[in-house]
Design a protein around this motif. Structure first.
Motif, PDB file in Angstrom:
ATOM      1  N   PHE A 208      59.334  -6.607 -73.901  1.00 33.21           N
ATOM      2  CA  PHE A 208      59.010  -5.787 -72.739  1.00 33.21           C
ATOM      3  C   PHE A 208      58.723  -4.351 -73.163  1.00 33.21           C
ATOM      4  CE2 PHE A 208      60.442  -2.958 -69.299  1.00 33.21           C
ATOM      5  CZ  PHE A 208      59.530  -3.322 -68.325  1.00 33.21           C
ATOM      6  N   LYS A 209      59.593  -3.790 -74.011  1.00 39.42           N
ATOM      7  CA  LYS A 209      59.389  -2.425 -74.493  1.00 39.42           C
ATOM      8  C   LYS A 209      58.068  -2.306 -75.253  1.00 39.42           C
ATOM      9  CE  LYS A 209      63.035  -1.315 -76.827  1.00 39.42           C
ATOM     10  NZ  LYS A 209      64.216  -0.724 -77.475  1.00 39.42           N
ATOM     11  N   SER A 210      57.738  -3.324 -76.028  1.00 38.57           N
ATOM     12  CA  SER A 210      56.492  -3.319 -76.776  1.00 38.57           C
ATOM     13  C   SER A 210      55.281  -3.338 -75.838  1.00 38.57           C
ATOM     14  CB  SER A 210      56.448  -4.526 -77.716  1.00 38.57           C
ATOM     15  OG  SER A 210      55.224  -4.585 -78.374  1.00 38.57           O
ATOM     16  N   LEU A 211      55.350  -4.125 -74.775  1.00 37.76           N
ATOM     17  CA  LEU A 211      54.258  -4.169 -73.793  1.00 37.76           C
ATOM     18  C   LEU A 211      54.103  -2.816 -73.090  1.00 37.76           C
ATOM     19  CD1 LEU A 211      54.834  -7.681 -72.186  1.00 37.76           C
ATOM     20  CD2 LEU A 211      52.882  -6.964 -73.571  1.00 37.76           C
ATOM     21  N   ILE A 212      55.215  -2.187 -72.758  1.00 35.64           N
ATOM     22  CA  ILE A 212      55.167  -0.872 -72.104  1.00 35.64           C
ATOM     23  C   ILE A 212      54.542   0.149 -73.043  1.00 35.64           C
ATOM     24  CG2 ILE A 212      56.562   1.029 -71.193  1.00 35.64           C
ATOM     25  CD1 ILE A 212      56.324  -1.348 -69.297  1.00 35.64           C
ATOM     26  N   LYS A 213      54.973   0.157 -74.312  1.00 41.31           N
ATOM     27  CA  LYS A 213      54.418   1.101 -75.278  1.00 41.31           C
ATOM     28  C   LYS A 213      52.921   0.872 -75.455  1.00 41.31           C
ATOM     29  CE  LYS A 213      54.905   2.890 -79.968  1.00 41.31           C
ATOM     30  NZ  LYS A 213      53.647   3.535 -79.832  1.00 41.31           N
ATOM     31  N   GLU A 214      52.510  -0.383 -75.532  1.00 40.66           N
ATOM     32  CA  GLU A 214      51.086  -0.707 -75.669  1.00 40.66           C
ATOM     33  C   GLU A 214      50.305  -0.187 -74.460  1.00 40.66           C
ATOM     34  OE1 GLU A 214      48.380  -4.706 -75.471  1.00 40.66           O
ATOM     35  OE2 GLU A 214      50.257  -4.825 -76.606  1.00 40.66           O
ATOM     36  N   TRP A 215      50.852  -0.382 -73.259  1.00 44.98           N
ATOM     37  CA  TRP A 215      50.188   0.097 -72.052  1.00 44.98           C
ATOM     38  C   TRP A 215      50.112   1.619 -72.059  1.00 44.98           C
ATOM     39  CZ3 TRP A 215      51.063   3.298 -67.954  1.00 44.98           C
ATOM     40  CH2 TRP A 215      50.144   3.205 -66.897  1.00 44.98           C
ATOM     41  N   LEU A 216      51.209   2.285 -72.426  1.00 46.30           N
ATOM     42  CA  LEU A 216      51.208   3.750 -72.465  1.00 46.30           C
ATOM     43  C   LEU A 216      50.167   4.268 -73.445  1.00 46.30           C
ATOM     44  CD1 LEU A 216      55.018   4.571 -72.374  1.00 46.30           C
ATOM     45  CD2 LEU A 216      53.345   4.997 -70.585  1.00 46.30           C
ATOM     46  N   ASP A 217      50.054   3.623 -74.594  1.00 43.91           N
ATOM     47  CA  ASP A 217      49.100   4.055 -75.613  1.00 43.91           C
ATOM     48  C   ASP A 217      47.648   3.881 -75.163  1.00 43.91           C
ATOM     49  OD1 ASP A 217      51.198   4.744 -77.263  1.00 43.91           O
ATOM     50  OD2 ASP A 217      51.050   2.943 -78.512  1.00 43.91           O
ATOM     51  N   THR A 218      47.395   2.910 -74.314  1.00 49.23           N
ATOM     52  CA  THR A 218      46.020   2.632 -73.893  1.00 49.23           C
ATOM     53  C   THR A 218      45.682   3.174 -72.505  1.00 49.23           C
ATOM     54  OG1 THR A 218      46.673   0.459 -73.072  1.00 49.23           O
ATOM     55  CG2 THR A 218      45.835   0.558 -75.329  1.00 49.23           C
ATOM     56  N   HIS A 219      46.665   3.686 -71.795  1.00 46.56           N
ATOM     57  CA  HIS A 219      46.445   4.209 -70.437  1.00 46.56           C
ATOM     58  C   HIS A 219      47.101   5.584 -70.273  1.00 46.56           C
ATOM     59  CE1 HIS A 219      45.889  -0.133 -70.001  1.00 46.56           C
ATOM     60  NE2 HIS A 219      45.074   0.174 -69.014  1.00 46.56           N
ATOM     61  N   ARG A 220      46.873   6.458 -71.227  1.00 42.14           N
ATOM     62  CA  ARG A 220      47.523   7.766 -71.234  1.00 42.14           C
ATOM     63  C   ARG A 220      47.239   8.573 -69.969  1.00 42.14           C
ATOM     64  NH1 ARG A 220      51.704   9.225 -73.525  1.00 42.14           N
ATOM     65  NH2 ARG A 220      51.023   8.041 -75.298  1.00 42.14           N
ATOM     66  N   GLU A 221      45.996   8.598 -69.517  1.00 40.09           N
ATOM     67  CA  GLU A 221      45.647   9.395 -68.334  1.00 40.09           C
ATOM     68  C   GLU A 221      46.377   8.892 -67.086  1.00 40.09           C
ATOM     69  OE1 GLU A 221      41.471   9.991 -67.705  1.00 40.09           O
ATOM     70  OE2 GLU A 221      41.145  10.351 -69.847  1.00 40.09           O
ATOM     71  N   GLU A 222      46.415   7.561 -66.903  1.00 42.52           N
ATOM     72  CA  GLU A 222      47.103   7.001 -65.740  1.00 42.52           C
ATOM     73  C   GLU A 222      48.593   7.324 -65.779  1.00 42.52           C
ATOM     74  OE1 GLU A 222      44.963   5.344 -67.642  1.00 42.52           O
ATOM     75  OE2 GLU A 222      43.733   3.974 -66.472  1.00 42.52           O
ATOM     76  N   TYR A 223      49.187   7.200 -66.976  1.00 44.07           N
ATOM     77  CA  TYR A 223      50.613   7.488 -67.094  1.00 44.07           C
ATOM     78  C   TYR A 223      50.898   8.955 -66.786  1.00 44.07           C
ATOM     79  CZ  TYR A 223      55.190   8.480 -68.903  1.00 44.07           C
ATOM     80  OH  TYR A 223      56.476   8.923 -69.007  1.00 44.07           O
ATOM     81  N   CYS A 224      50.090   9.850 -67.339  1.00 47.64           N
ATOM     82  CA  CYS A 224      50.297  11.282 -67.101  1.00 47.64           C
ATOM     83  C   CYS A 224      50.165  11.615 -65.613  1.00 47.64           C
ATOM     84  CB  CYS A 224      49.330  12.107 -67.939  1.00 47.64           C
ATOM     85  SG  CYS A 224      49.705  12.086 -69.704  1.00 47.64           S
ATOM     86  N   ALA A 225      49.188  11.005 -64.942  1.00 46.05           N
ATOM     87  CA  ALA A 225      49.017  11.229 -63.507  1.00 46.05           C
ATOM     88  C   ALA A 225      50.230  10.720 -62.733  1.00 46.05           C
ATOM     89  CB  ALA A 225      47.740  10.555 -63.014  1.00 46.05           C
ATOM     90  N   PHE A 226      50.724   9.538 -63.118  1.00 46.81           N
ATOM     91  CA  PHE A 226      51.910   8.970 -62.464  1.00 46.81           C
ATOM     92  C   PHE A 226      53.125   9.859 -62.696  1.00 46.81           C
ATOM     93  CE2 PHE A 226      55.787   6.428 -62.870  1.00 46.81           C
ATOM     94  CZ  PHE A 226      55.863   5.881 -61.602  1.00 46.81           C
ATOM     95  N   ALA A 227      53.348  10.279 -63.945  1.00 42.95           N
ATOM     96  CA  ALA A 227      54.501  11.121 -64.272  1.00 42.95           C
ATOM     97  C   ALA A 227      54.435  12.440 -63.517  1.00 42.95           C
ATOM     98  CB  ALA A 227      54.558  11.367 -65.775  1.00 42.95           C
ATOM     99  N   GLU A 228      53.255  13.015 -63.436  1.00 46.24           N
ATOM    100  CA  GLU A 228      53.095  14.269 -62.695  1.00 46.24           C
ATOM    101  C   GLU A 228      53.408  14.066 -61.213  1.00 46.24           C
ATOM    102  OE1 GLU A 228      49.471  17.271 -61.546  1.00 46.24           O
ATOM    103  OE2 GLU A 228      49.419  16.305 -63.517  1.00 46.24           O
ATOM    104  N   GLU A 229      52.942  12.952 -60.669  1.00 48.02           N
ATOM    105  CA  GLU A 229      53.152  12.670 -59.248  1.00 48.02           C
ATOM    106  C   GLU A 229      54.636  12.511 -58.920  1.00 48.02           C
ATOM    107  OE1 GLU A 229      51.785  12.388 -55.437  1.00 48.02           O
ATOM    108  OE2 GLU A 229      50.602  12.839 -57.198  1.00 48.02           O
TER     109      GLU A 229
END
Length: 68
Positions: free
Chosen positions: A13-34
């Motif tokens: 699960f952690k590996s899947l999350i890290k993979e998603w974070l690495d490939t979706h940086r803009e979406e994650y940053c927008a979510f974290a900011e929100e």
């Protein structure tokens, strides 16, 4: 991708999350900011959306059962 409960390990699960974070940086940053807004409006908006989803009948119970 849908993952059925209890079908992968915590490490997978952690590996899947890290993979998603690495490939979706803009979406994650927008979510974290929100969700980090001082007035908590972003968090409340996301929580209300999740609460309204049909498959998420009781989000508080879900949080209690998935807490690590």
């Amino acid at each position: 991708m849908k993952i059925e409960p209890r079908t992968i390990t915590h490490e997978q699960f952690k590996s899947l999350i890290k993979e998603w974070l690495d490939t979706h940086r803009e979406e994650y940053c927008a979510f974290a900011e929100e969700v980090s807004k001082r007035d908590r409006s972003g968090f409340q908006q996301i929580f209300l959306y999740a609460q309204s989803m049909e498959q998420l009948q009781n989000p508080v119970e879900l949080l209690k059962t998935t807490r690590v």
